[in-house]
Design a protein around this motif. Structure first.
Motif, PDB file in Angstrom:
ATOM      1  N   CYS A  42       0.832  -1.264   0.208  1.00 50.34           N
ATOM      2  CA  CYS A  42      -0.049   0.025   0.038  1.00 50.34           C
ATOM      3  C   CYS A  42       0.740   1.281  -0.067  1.00 50.34           C
ATOM      4  N   LEU A  43       0.332   2.308  -0.215  1.00 50.00           N
ATOM      5  CA  LEU A  43       0.997   3.653  -0.331  1.00 50.00           C
ATOM      6  C   LEU A  43       0.670   4.530   0.869  1.00 50.00           C
ATOM      7  N   PRO A  44       1.270   5.465   1.302  1.00 50.67           N
ATOM      8  CA  PRO A  44       1.012   6.435   2.524  1.00 50.67           C
ATOM      9  C   PRO A  44      -0.296   6.926   2.635  1.00 50.67           C
ATOM     10  N   LEU A  45      -0.881   7.058   1.639  1.00 45.97           N
ATOM     11  CA  LEU A  45      -2.242   7.926   1.186  1.00 45.97           C
ATOM     12  C   LEU A  45      -3.053   7.168   0.243  1.00 45.97           C
ATOM     13  N   PRO A  46      -4.427   7.565   0.169  1.00 45.42           N
ATOM     14  CA  PRO A  46      -5.099   6.791  -0.792  1.00 45.42           C
ATOM     15  C   PRO A  46      -4.735   7.394  -2.050  1.00 45.42           C
ATOM     16  N   PHE A  47      -4.432   8.636  -2.535  1.00 45.32           N
ATOM     17  CA  PHE A  47      -3.784   9.031  -3.529  1.00 45.32           C
ATOM     18  C   PHE A  47      -2.736  10.081  -3.383  1.00 45.32           C
ATOM     19  N   CYS A  48      -1.985  10.224  -4.421  1.00 43.09           N
ATOM     20  CA  CYS A  48      -0.864  11.064  -4.418  1.00 43.09           C
ATOM     21  C   CYS A  48      -0.562  11.821  -5.924  1.00 43.09           C
ATOM     22  N   ALA A  49      -0.257  13.064  -5.705  1.00 44.47           N
ATOM     23  CA  ALA A  49       0.414  13.586  -6.999  1.00 44.47           C
ATOM     24  C   ALA A  49       1.855  13.110  -7.381  1.00 44.47           C
ATOM     25  N   LEU A  50       2.066  12.932  -8.522  1.00 47.26           N
ATOM     26  CA  LEU A  50       3.293  12.518  -9.090  1.00 47.26           C
ATOM     27  C   LEU A  50       4.108  13.576  -9.849  1.00 47.26           C
ATOM     28  N   ALA A  51       5.307  13.833  -9.659  1.00 53.37           N
ATOM     29  CA  ALA A  51       5.779  14.807 -10.488  1.00 53.37           C
ATOM     30  C   ALA A  51       6.305  14.032 -11.780  1.00 53.37           C
ATOM     31  N   ASP A  52       5.248  14.422 -12.936  1.00 50.72           N
ATOM     32  CA  ASP A  52       5.774  13.893 -14.077  1.00 50.72           C
ATOM     33  C   ASP A  52       6.994  14.529 -15.022  1.00 50.72           C
ATOM     34  N   ALA A  53       7.657  13.939 -15.829  1.00 51.35           N
ATOM     35  CA  ALA A  53       8.762  14.541 -16.514  1.00 51.35           C
ATOM     36  C   ALA A  53       8.976  13.509 -17.751  1.00 51.35           C
ATOM     37  N   PRO A  54       8.115  13.680 -18.985  1.00 51.60           N
ATOM     38  CA  PRO A  54       8.147  12.895 -19.982  1.00 51.60           C
ATOM     39  C   PRO A  54       9.446  12.742 -20.529  1.00 51.60           C
ATOM     40  N   ARG A  55      10.279  13.838 -20.624  1.00 53.48           N
ATOM     41  CA  ARG A  55      11.688  13.328 -21.033  1.00 53.48           C
ATOM     42  C   ARG A  55      12.515  12.551 -20.362  1.00 53.48           C
ATOM     43  N   ASP A  56      12.025  12.396 -19.227  1.00 55.33           N
ATOM     44  CA  ASP A  56      12.811  11.491 -18.261  1.00 55.33           C
ATOM     45  C   ASP A  56      12.140  10.241 -18.095  1.00 55.33           C
ATOM     46  N   ASN A  57      11.284   9.911 -18.913  1.00 53.20           N
ATOM     47  CA  ASN A  57      10.298   8.809 -18.891  1.00 53.20           C
ATOM     48  C   ASN A  57       9.384   8.503 -17.579  1.00 53.20           C
ATOM     49  N   ARG A  58       8.891   9.738 -16.943  1.00 54.91           N
ATOM     50  CA  ARG A  58       8.287   9.799 -15.742  1.00 54.91           C
ATOM     51  C   ARG A  58       6.731  10.222 -16.291  1.00 54.91           C
ATOM     52  N   TRP A  59       5.905   9.284 -16.591  1.00 54.08           N
ATOM     53  CA  TRP A  59       4.674   9.697 -17.375  1.00 54.08           C
ATOM     54  C   TRP A  59       3.416   9.848 -16.216  1.00 54.08           C
ATOM     55  N   GLY A  60       3.548   9.136 -14.950  1.00 52.96           N
ATOM     56  CA  GLY A  60       2.503   9.493 -14.060  1.00 52.96           C
ATOM     57  C   GLY A  60       2.139  10.462 -13.367  1.00 52.96           C
ATOM     58  N   GLN A  61       0.853  11.020 -13.524  1.00 55.22           N
ATOM     59  CA  GLN A  61       0.435  12.455 -12.826  1.00 55.22           C
ATOM     60  C   GLN A  61      -0.245  12.311 -11.339  1.00 55.22           C
ATOM     61  N   PHE A  62      -1.011  11.165 -11.242  1.00 55.21           N
ATOM     62  CA  PHE A  62      -1.683  10.880 -10.038  1.00 55.21           C
ATOM     63  C   PHE A  62      -1.608   9.330  -9.652  1.00 55.21           C
ATOM     64  N   VAL A  63      -1.526   9.022  -8.623  1.00 52.38           N
ATOM     65  CA  VAL A  63      -1.518   7.516  -8.451  1.00 52.38           C
ATOM     66  C   VAL A  63      -2.522   7.099  -7.103  1.00 52.38           C
ATOM     67  N   PHE A  64      -3.572   6.222  -7.500  1.00 50.70           N
ATOM     68  CA  PHE A  64      -4.412   5.959  -6.455  1.00 50.70           C
ATOM     69  C   PHE A  64      -4.275   4.554  -6.108  1.00 50.70           C
ATOM     70  N   ASP A  65      -4.308   4.515  -4.479  1.00 56.17           N
ATOM     71  CA  ASP A  65      -4.060   3.130  -4.014  1.00 56.17           C
ATOM     72  C   ASP A  65      -5.579   2.652  -3.728  1.00 56.17           C
ATOM     73  N   ARG A  66      -5.997   1.778  -4.978  1.00 57.28           N
ATOM     74  CA  ARG A  66      -7.253   1.110  -4.761  1.00 57.28           C
ATOM     75  C   ARG A  66      -7.722   0.376  -3.714  1.00 57.28           C
ATOM     76  N   GLY A  67      -6.601  -0.328  -2.700  1.00 58.50           N
ATOM     77  CA  GLY A  67      -7.126  -1.321  -1.688  1.00 58.50           C
ATOM     78  C   GLY A  67      -7.299  -0.293  -0.519  1.00 58.50           C
ATOM     79  N   GLN A  68      -6.985   0.946  -0.563  1.00 60.24           N
ATOM     80  CA  GLN A  68      -7.649   1.979   0.495  1.00 60.24           C
ATOM     81  C   GLN A  68      -8.795   2.429   0.501  1.00 60.24           C
ATOM     82  N   LEU A  69      -9.376   2.245  -0.962  1.00 64.88           N
ATOM     83  CA  LEU A  69     -10.719   2.504  -1.339  1.00 64.88           C
ATOM     84  C   LEU A  69     -11.557   1.450  -1.237  1.00 64.88           C
ATOM     85  N   ASP A  70     -11.111   0.459  -1.519  1.00 64.23           N
ATOM     86  CA  ASP A  70     -12.023  -0.719  -1.804  1.00 64.23           C
ATOM     87  C   ASP A  70     -11.229  -2.070  -1.361  1.00 64.23           C
ATOM     88  N   PRO A  71     -11.292  -2.652  -0.050  1.00 68.30           N
ATOM     89  CA  PRO A  71     -10.607  -3.787   0.583  1.00 68.30           C
ATOM     90  C   PRO A  71     -10.372  -5.010  -0.468  1.00 68.30           C
TER      91      PRO A  71
END
Length: 446
Positions: free
Chosen positions: A308-337
């Motif tokens: 699991c993650l520390p929070l149900p959802f977090c922002a991510l620092a995307d940088a496509p030039r560095d192959n970092r594409w994600g902008q937000f991540v959701f921990d579905r397990g914290q939302l739905d067991p």
């Protein structure tokens, strides 16, 4: 029509706008028939089956200000307190990924924003002053512009810092409008900020679905409609609409149906196809044809139970030039067991990300998560799945000429998140449009 005869109304399209229109029409005393081409309701906010389970085709964050959506959810029997996780307005990054942390405490407005600004970590004095200046100026202007411009131009005009642009404004713009700041409408962005940064505390709360999007409204809407005598046809594509005196002919394959009125709640490209042959619709069709679209990609990554993650959802620092594409991540397990160990990473305006291929994209996102959260095990998920909605939303560009709910043809109204309103293509925009289209048909006031 006799006074005691109910008006027969067809709703073409069973997305959130169509479902909202059907419920509103039924509540207004109409006999309603809903047609949906797909096998399930929900439109572009729906669940799909993959790896033996159901997954949403995208993640959504709603606001406490989504009054029409919350009202209709309750109307059809969905309890928002159970179906949604309510969190205070926030923009929080992992400690290993820029580390910015902005959370509005549960205090009355505007005190909650002042305290959030004072407590914010990862922003220096210049950033905080720039954010305060932006909010103060926008509020003084009534969150309105005399002439629309791009979000990027607005940020320059308000002297926003590079760090604030990168960690606050760009991700908010992408999440809300699904359009990059360089092309996004500043006026629509301000409308979203009005109901978040500039709203009462409860209205600014973030609401994250705990259940699948189908269960959040469309499935309950279907039960509500059918239990009250409405007819819902899924797997039934409408091929043509035509006026016939004071009625409308709706054709589905070899079958024809006659109705007193129609709410056209299909996606804009399908609506244009149905309207093109009708007299008096050239202006509407040209507006629909002029719309461009933006994709959204969601990368699902399944890990072992207990991850699991520390929070149900977090922002991510995307940088496509560095192959970092994600902008937000959701921990579905914290939302739905039932989804323990499942993470969902959202990439808005996802055209560039799609160019590298699904396998490479999933591997890049997994590596991004491992680095951001300092958890090397996140680089090796058990399985991944990339779901891309290629025409997830219209491109929300400055001064966009969006069609009204009225069509100029008696007994025909448009519904969809693309119709004219001050919101971008959100669930709330779709629901508001459906309710407004129903009001056009019934002649009632919103």
């Amino acid at each position: 029509m006799s006074a005691d005869k109910k008006r027969q109304v067809a709703v073409v399209g069973g997305g959130w706008a169509g479902c909202a229109a059907a419920v509103a029409l039924l509540d207004a005393g109409c006999d309603v028939t809903l047609f949906e081409a797909a096998r399930t309701l929900g439109g572009r906010a729906r669940a799909i089956e993959t790896n033996g389970r159901l997954l949403d085709n995208g993640q959504h964050i709603m606001l406490g200000a989504y009054t029409d959506t919350l009202r209709l959810m309750r109307r059809v029997g969905v309890d928002p307190k159970r179906a949604l996780l309510r969190l205070p307005l926030q923009m929080r990054y992992p400690a290993g990924d820029e580390g910015m942390d902005f959370v509005a405490p549960r205090l009355p407005a505007p005190l909650h924003m002042l305290v959030a600004l004072l407590r914010a970590r990862g922003l220096d004095r210049a950033d905080k002053l720039a954010l305060a200046r932006f909010k103060t100026t926008a509020r003084w202007m009534g969150w309105q512009l005399h002439n629309d411009c791009t979000v990027a131009e607005l940020l320059v005009r308000y002297d926003q810092t590079e760090r604030l642009n990168r960690l606050m404004w760009r991700p908010l713009c992408l999440a809300a409008l699904n359009t990059p700041p360089e092309r996004a409408s500043a006026q629509v962005f301000l409308a979203v900020l009005r109901d978040s940064l500039g709203a009462k505390r409860a209205a600014s709360d973030m609401l994250i679905p705990r259940v699948l999007l189908d269960a959040l409204f469309p499935q309950a809407a279907r039960r509500y409609l059918e239990s009250r005598g409405a007819v819902v046809h899924t797997g039934r594509r409408i091929d043509a609409l035509s006026p016939d005196g004071g009625t409308w002919i709706v054709r589905a394959g070899a079958d024809t149906h006659t109705f007193d009125a129609v709410v056209l709640a299909a996606p804009p490209w399908q609506a244009a196809a149905l309207l093109r042959s009708l007299d008096g619709t050239a202006g509407i069709v040209s507006r629909l044809d002029a719309l461009d679209y933006e994709p959204i990609a969601t990368v699902y990554l399944q890990y072992a139970a207990g991850v699991c993650l520390p929070l149900p959802f977090c922002a991510l620092a995307d940088a496509p030039r560095d192959n970092r594409w994600g902008q937000f991540v959701f921990d579905r397990g914290q939302l739905d067991p039932g989804q323990d160990g499942l993470l969902a990473v959202v990439i808005s305006s996802a055209d560039p990300a799609g160019d590298i291929g699904q396998e490479a994209l999933a591997a890049s996102v997994a590596a991004q998560l491992a680095a951001a959260f300092a958890q090397p095990a996140l680089a090796s998920p058990q399985w991944t799945r990339v779901i891309t909605e290629k025409r997830a939303t219209f491109a929300c560009t400055p001064a966009l000429d969006r069609p009204a709910n009225t069509t100029g043809l008696a007994g025909l109204a448009l519904a969809g998140d693309y119709t004219a309103c001050d919101y971008p293509a959100t669930l709330e925009a779709a629901v508001r449009s459906g309710v407004a289209a129903a009001a056009v048909i019934t002649g009632s006031k919103r």
